[in-house]
Design a protein around this motif. Structure first.
Motif, PDB file in Angstrom:
ATOM      1  N   SER A 163       0.836  -1.191   0.000  1.00 36.18           N
ATOM      2  CA  SER A 163       0.000   0.000   0.000  1.00 36.18           C
ATOM      3  C   SER A 163       0.879   1.252   0.000  1.00 36.18           C
ATOM      4  O   SER A 163       2.040   1.213   0.408  1.00 36.18           O
ATOM      5  CB  SER A 163      -0.905   0.015   1.232  1.00 36.18           C
ATOM      6  N   GLU A 164       0.299   2.356  -0.451  1.00 41.77           N
ATOM      7  CA  GLU A 164       1.048   3.614  -0.463  1.00 41.77           C
ATOM      8  C   GLU A 164       1.518   3.973   0.937  1.00 41.77           C
ATOM      9  O   GLU A 164       2.661   4.415   1.137  1.00 41.77           O
ATOM     10  CB  GLU A 164       0.164   4.733  -1.026  1.00 41.77           C
ATOM     11  N   GLU A 165       0.660   3.775   1.909  1.00 45.10           N
ATOM     12  CA  GLU A 165       1.000   4.087   3.296  1.00 45.10           C
ATOM     13  C   GLU A 165       2.209   3.282   3.764  1.00 45.10           C
ATOM     14  O   GLU A 165       3.138   3.832   4.381  1.00 45.10           O
ATOM     15  CB  GLU A 165      -0.194   3.794   4.205  1.00 45.10           C
ATOM     16  N   ALA A 166       2.205   2.000   3.473  1.00 48.04           N
ATOM     17  CA  ALA A 166       3.310   1.140   3.894  1.00 48.04           C
ATOM     18  C   ALA A 166       4.598   1.509   3.179  1.00 48.04           C
ATOM     19  O   ALA A 166       5.681   1.543   3.791  1.00 48.04           O
ATOM     20  CB  ALA A 166       2.957  -0.323   3.616  1.00 48.04           C
ATOM     21  N   ARG A 167       4.502   1.820   1.902  1.00 47.53           N
ATOM     22  CA  ARG A 167       5.696   2.161   1.126  1.00 47.53           C
ATOM     23  C   ARG A 167       6.325   3.467   1.609  1.00 47.53           C
ATOM     24  O   ARG A 167       7.549   3.579   1.725  1.00 47.53           O
ATOM     25  CB  ARG A 167       5.359   2.234  -0.359  1.00 47.53           C
ATOM     26  N   LEU A 168       5.493   4.449   1.894  1.00 41.30           N
ATOM     27  CA  LEU A 168       6.012   5.729   2.379  1.00 41.30           C
ATOM     28  C   LEU A 168       6.669   5.570   3.751  1.00 41.30           C
ATOM     29  O   LEU A 168       7.719   6.162   4.015  1.00 41.30           O
ATOM     30  CB  LEU A 168       4.883   6.759   2.452  1.00 41.30           C
ATOM     31  N   ALA A 169       6.048   4.778   4.614  1.00 37.01           N
ATOM     32  CA  ALA A 169       6.603   4.568   5.956  1.00 37.01           C
ATOM     33  C   ALA A 169       7.957   3.871   5.867  1.00 37.01           C
ATOM     34  O   ALA A 169       8.907   4.235   6.579  1.00 37.01           O
ATOM     35  CB  ALA A 169       5.631   3.750   6.797  1.00 37.01           C
ATOM     36  N   ARG A 170       8.073   2.890   4.997  1.00 38.61           N
ATOM     37  CA  ARG A 170       9.329   2.161   4.873  1.00 38.61           C
ATOM     38  C   ARG A 170      10.440   3.056   4.341  1.00 38.61           C
ATOM     39  O   ARG A 170      11.570   3.021   4.821  1.00 38.61           O
ATOM     40  CB  ARG A 170       9.140   0.954   3.950  1.00 38.61           C
ATOM     41  N   ARG A 171      10.119   3.839   3.333  1.00 36.40           N
ATOM     42  CA  ARG A 171      11.139   4.714   2.764  1.00 36.40           C
ATOM     43  C   ARG A 171      11.537   5.806   3.756  1.00 36.40           C
ATOM     44  O   ARG A 171      12.709   6.180   3.847  1.00 36.40           O
ATOM     45  CB  ARG A 171      10.643   5.314   1.455  1.00 36.40           C
TER      46      ARG A 171
END
Length: 239
Positions: A163-171
């Protein structure tokens, strides 16, 4: 876990920014005794090289010429891949904000893509022979175009998404060491703009025919690695 392949195994992993392609692919390659190719690092290295050589990124022809002449050496050991340009270790410089902000200008250059795809195919072919790092075991290659253009004949092709949320948090965690609201917002433009720019020349949000999808949104790192290994295990069992 899949058994060590008796003949060369090529695994291709695609997906959007922040989906975990690099870290997961490295772990998978390490577990299987395969080589690892980070094609995204090649575009970053090309960007670093152009800036180092004083090439204006808006000059598409000059950028393409510089990349064709770039003395790039990509390490394929998953425990320490390494990226060298003209003998200079650029593994850290290519991860700076400056490169992240500029890489799309190089990555969307079609002549550059053609040249780097040529190098990517050569690296993959090298791991099909005994002379490669893996001794002919094979390779895990990850990045844009891998499943559809560079290695459409790979034994296992996967789209790793989240998800966009997960990807942003990881980066944000990767870049800033934290994934709070401020860090996520500081990362948003970099991640989403890069995906938007790259989407003009590559398809990586939806799996192509024959490409398995692994959604890591709710998975831990180890669970994601296991999910990818499960796909590979099915492929090796069928061949």
């Amino acid at each position: 876990m899949p058994e060590t392949p008796t003949r060369p195994l090529v695994v291709a992993v695609d997906g959007p920014s922040g989906s975990g392609k690099s870290s997961v692919s490295r772990a998978v390659a390490s577990r299987l005794g395969l080589a690892y190719l980070d094609t995204g690092a090649m575009y970053r290295a090309a960007t670093w090289w152009c800036l180092d050589q004083g090439v204006a990124l808006v000059d598409g022809d000059a950028v393409a010429g510089a990349v064709r002449a770039m003395p790039l050496v990509m390490g394929v050991d998953p425990t320490a891949p390494g990226v060298h340009v003209g003998g200079t270790d650029v593994a850290e410089p290519i991860r700076t904000t400056e490169i992240s902000a500029a890489v799309s200008a190089v990555a969307t250059n079609l002549e550059v893509r053609d040249e780097l795809r040529r190098l990517q195919r050569a690296a993959i072919d090298a791991e099909r022979s005994d002379g490669g790092f893996s001794g002919g075991r094979g390779i895990v290659a990850e990045g844009r175009d891998i499943t559809t253009v560079v290695a459409p004949d790979a034994d296992a092709r996967l789209l790793l998404t989240a998800s966009e949320e997960a990807r942003l948090a990881r980066r944000a965690l990767e870049i800033h060491g934290q994934a709070g609201v401020a860090q996520v917002e500081a990362t948003r433009d970099q991640v989403l703009r890069r995906d938007s720019d790259d989407a003009t020349v590559s398809s990586f949000h939806v799996a192509a025919d024959g490409v398995a999808t692994v959604d890591s949104s709710a998975l831990s790192f180890e669970q994601t690695v296991d999910a990818v290994l499960a796909v590979i295990e099915q492929v090796t069992a069928d061949r």
